[in-house]
Design an enzyme around this catalytic site. Sequence first.
Site, mmCIF file in Angstrom:
data_model
loop_
_atom_site.group_PDB
_atom_site.id
_atom_site.type_symbol
_atom_site.label_atom_id
_atom_site.label_comp_id
_atom_site.label_asym_id
_atom_site.label_seq_id
_atom_site.Cartn_x
_atom_site.Cartn_y
_atom_site.Cartn_z
ATOM 1 N N THR A 51 0.793 -1.233 0.000
ATOM 2 C CA THR A 51 0.000 0.000 0.000
ATOM 3 C C THR A 51 0.825 1.283 0.000
ATOM 4 O OG1 THR A 51 -0.148 -0.084 2.411
ATOM 5 C CG2 THR A 51 -1.932 -1.126 1.167
ATOM 6 N N ASP A 91 -9.973 2.723 -4.246
ATOM 7 C CA ASP A 91 -10.437 3.785 -5.136
ATOM 8 C C ASP A 91 -9.377 4.166 -6.164
ATOM 9 O OD1 ASP A 91 -9.167 4.763 -2.643
ATOM 10 O OD2 ASP A 91 -9.287 6.727 -3.608
ATOM 11 N N TYR A 114 0.570 1.711 -7.944
ATOM 12 C CA TYR A 114 -0.268 1.074 -6.932
ATOM 13 C C TYR A 114 -1.656 0.763 -7.485
ATOM 14 C CZ TYR A 114 -3.385 0.709 -2.918
ATOM 15 O OH TYR A 114 -4.357 0.304 -2.050
#
Length: 271
Positions: A51, A91, A114
């Site tokens: 992340t 998102d 990412y």
Amino acid sequence: MLGTEVCEVLRRAGGFEPLALDLPEFDLRDRARLEAVLADADAVVNCAAYTDVDGAEANPALADAVNHLAVGTLGALAAARGLYVLHVSTDFVFDGTLDRPYRETDQTHPINVYGATKHAGEEALRDSGANHAIVRVEWTYGRAGRHFVGKLLERAAAARELSMVADQVGAPTWTRDVAGALAVLLARRVEGLFHYAAAGYATRFEVARAVLDLAGRGDRILTPCRTADFAAAARRPLNSRFDCGRIDGILATPRPHWRDALERYLRGEAA
């Protein structure tokens, strides 16, 4: 961060015996270890991900291995065993240019490594043949891990004047609430693609102001700025608003408003 909350929610719900697996003891990229774990599983909730959004730009192979390739392997192994997989996405699969909240049917277009690897992971899971659900979440915070709310409070403890971007819009979402939604999907083995976020929308600047006020740091001077004012390795989507109508039709209770959830979190409320 999310996995900790999921395990606690499932234990309290009853009927589940969650087994938490995390680094360094467990690496999702280790196929042999993954096979061994799945041999005793009834279902899988995958909260694991690389992340570090900026770090992914410098380490694309690592991000792809965790966010994409390992998810495909997980899906294939689960399909062979008839296991249900509940996978968490982001998102960041969108570019943030839409002028309304994003629906599950909207075209994806990630603008950083990412987001691209997370999107590839979604595709790999869909192609694996496993029975599954994918839940995209945004702007999460919670008691475990590093996140926007915690970092902001750290900054506020060290300085009286802060700046915050005012052109990114979304909904800060407590991992405890996400975990509750995942528990519903898991119990019913619901399949499909879903968006989940707290109700309402706000800019990062508005969220920061709320955090400072609710945490007793209202004397801090907060100045709005633009995302473009900050040098970052990865681009960020400006619009992260979700249309959560699809999951609203499944959940038994309404999604909490972002400010109400944030206040409960900052009070240290357990649930």
